[in-house]
Scaffold this active site. Structure first.
Site, PDB file in Angstrom:
ATOM      1  N   GLU A 192      16.456  30.205 -77.216  1.00 14.47           N
ATOM      2  CA  GLU A 192      17.854  29.997 -77.606  1.00 14.47           C
ATOM      3  C   GLU A 192      18.636  29.320 -76.482  1.00 14.47           C
ATOM      4  O   GLU A 192      19.687  29.805 -76.037  1.00 14.47           O
ATOM      5  CB  GLU A 192      18.502  31.313 -78.051  1.00 14.47           C
ATOM      6  N   GLU A 243      12.053  33.760 -84.867  1.00 15.91           N
ATOM      7  CA  GLU A 243      12.944  34.900 -85.085  1.00 15.91           C
ATOM      8  C   GLU A 243      13.480  34.799 -86.506  1.00 15.91           C
ATOM      9  O   GLU A 243      14.179  33.832 -86.848  1.00 15.91           O
ATOM     10  CB  GLU A 243      14.098  34.943 -84.074  1.00 15.91           C
TER      11      GLU A 243
END
Length: 512
Positions: free
Chosen positions: A193, A316
């Site tokens: 991220e 994810e």
């Protein structure tokens, strides 16, 4: 060909009808891509009770253990054939320094886990412990390396420590710490991220950083790295565009994508167990956005990579709700309902049907966090409805994808509608065909008539996961409320397969 034309006509008619039945065509003449077993992967972060008090327990806890690894959890994950495990994060990955987690545990420095509640991390579970866990589960490790607060040299040294079998100070250190031969870890995430908790980088800046880090991540004999780019947050299509444009294809194995099912909104995600039908519908709509995301990110990837060399890695995914009342809000502990089983089955069907591009995925997270497959409470262990979906769907791992065409009813809520049934199909090495159906409608049973072109099947068996209410859960007091059961609602009529899917159900059939 005649049958296909007739089926197409019937399907067209259904679109104009009241959807009393659905029609499905499975083309067994044309097995397509292999459904990578790595689509069925899992994610375990140093977050809440996933690692500590999940996998890694106290010396004094009276459960079967190897060192401090909890073996009933290991055996449950082996049963569903977990193919890979992602670690140490998540946001935690970009504040984790691997050297703190090796060597004698009493000498390892403590740190503050600033990502998840400012709790003290004692580093007793580190590299050797994680790789021992993967060995016990019989899965491949997927390591997310620290780009946000780490260095190129730090990642380069970690790769060498794990994968080099020659003479060097790092291999000497590994041997001193009890491991003679290298592990040969191939899956490496270069940051996590990076648009957010991994550094708040612009896509252009991160693409340059990725190229620098990836350059110094070396291949060693028997360990050719599969390097994974920190990819987009949900529908950030520009991020994917910049990555594919600026990073050479030969420098990356995969490009990640993160998307969570949010029942309400990020400020108030909604309860895991107390919700009405409208909120259930909105959660399903959020879940089914995964189809659009994969399609649109794939279009961008196809522009730069028409031969599909780079895999889309959805590392994810899952439902994210408010935490259970009375628990630490930073620990992300939530219950797991029949709704979550429907979400898991639907998402895995989407991944299967995009096996040409989706090569890997990881459910967040394995134990006690978010859409966990396992919950623990002291010595007790609980298998969630989501766990049982992975158990049923393991038949698709490394099987050949069979193309499907489906026309069927819609599930309506107020002025919104969703496709009520979703499906994927595959053929395994023995020739058996498996079809996984999900009926998301909590009010209606749906009958599906299926034509299978190219198959001479004779017998059908199946299993079902269902429960009367979408809020139903397994508890430590009643752990068997939602479990697989034999399914008797499928039969052969002439050359067709006729299946009646109960409302709110997931069914996996085997045809031989």
């Amino acid at each position: 060909m005649k049958r296909a034309i007739l089926l197409a006509a019937a399907m067209a008619g259904i679109v104009l009808s009241s959807y009393a039945q659905a029609r499905l065509l499975v083309n067994a003449h044309a097995p397509k891509e292999t459904i990578s077993r790595h689509i069925y992967g899992h994610f375990s972060e140093h977050l809440g009770r996933c690692i500590y008090d999940g996998f890694w327990v106290s010396d004094t806890m009276q459960v079967p253990k190897k060192d401090r690894i909890r073996m009933d959890v290991v055996e449950a994950l082996k049963k569903i054939k977990v193919p890979n495990l992602r670690w140490p994060g998540g946001c935690f990955a970009d504040e984790y320094h691997w050297r703190d987690g090796i060597g004698p545990r009493e000498n390892r420095p403590k740190m503050i886990n600033s990502s998840w509640g400012n709790v003290t991390e004692d580093n007793s579970f580190g590299t050797h412990e994680f790789l021992e866990l993967c060995s016990l589960i019989d899965c491949e490790p997927y390591i997310s390396a620290n780009v946000g607060s780490g260095t190129v040299q730090e990642m380069n040294n970690w790769v060498e420590y794990l994968n080099f079998d020659g003479l060097s100070p790092l291999t000497d250190l590994r041997k001193k710490n009890g491991r003679d031969k290298p592990w040969g870890v191939e899956f490496w995430g270069v940051g996590n991220e990076s648009w957010g908790c991994g550094g708040n980088m612009t896509p252009e800046y991160y693409a340059g950083e990725y190229r620098r880090y990836a350059t110094f991540c070396k291949n060693y004999p028997d360990a050719r790295l599969k390097k994974i780019v920190s990819g987009a947050n949900s529908n950030d299509y520009n991020w994917t565009e910049v990555m594919m444009k600026n990073i050479p294809l030969n420098m990356m194995w995969g490009l990640s994508l993160h998307h969570y099912t949010i029942p309400k909104n990020w400020g108030d995600k909604g309860s895991a167990t107390q919700f009405n039908e409208r909120e259930y519908f909105l959660a399903m709509r959020s879940c089914m956005e995964m189809e659009t995301l994969i399609q649109r990110h794939s279009i961008i990837m196809d522009k730069y990579d028409p031969n599909k060399r780079v895999g889309l890695v959805v590392d994810e995914w899952g439902i994210w709700t408010n935490v259970e009342p009375g628990t630490n809000p930073a620990f992300l502990y939530q219950q797991n309902s029949m709704r979550d089983a429907i979400i898991a089955g639907t998402t895995l069907n989407i991944f299967n049907n995009h096996a040409d591009r989706v090569k890997m995925a990881e459910l967040a997270q394995t134990v006690n966090v978010l859409q966990a497959v396992i919950l623990t409470k002291g010595r007790q262990m609980l298998l969630t409805p989501t766990y049982h979906i992975f158990d049923l769907y393991k038949v698709h791992q490394d099987a050949k994808l069979l193309p499907v065409q489906l026309a069927g009813p819609e599930y309506n809520s107020e002025n919104d509608k969703l496709q009520a049934v979703n499906v994927s199909a595959s053929q395994d090495a023995s020739g058996a065909i498996h079809i996984s159906f999900v009926n998301i409608d909590p009010n209606k049973d749906i009958t599906i008539r299926t034509a299978l072109n190219g198959s001479s099947w004779k017998n059908v068996t199946g299993q079902i996961i269902t429960s009367p209410k979408f809020t139903d859960i397994n508890t430590f007091e009643q752990p068997g409320k939602i479990v697989p059961a034999a399914f008797k609602g499928a039969k052969k009529e002439g050359e067709e397969l006729v299946v009646t899917l109960p409302k709110l159900s997931v069914v996996v059939l085997e045809l031989k």
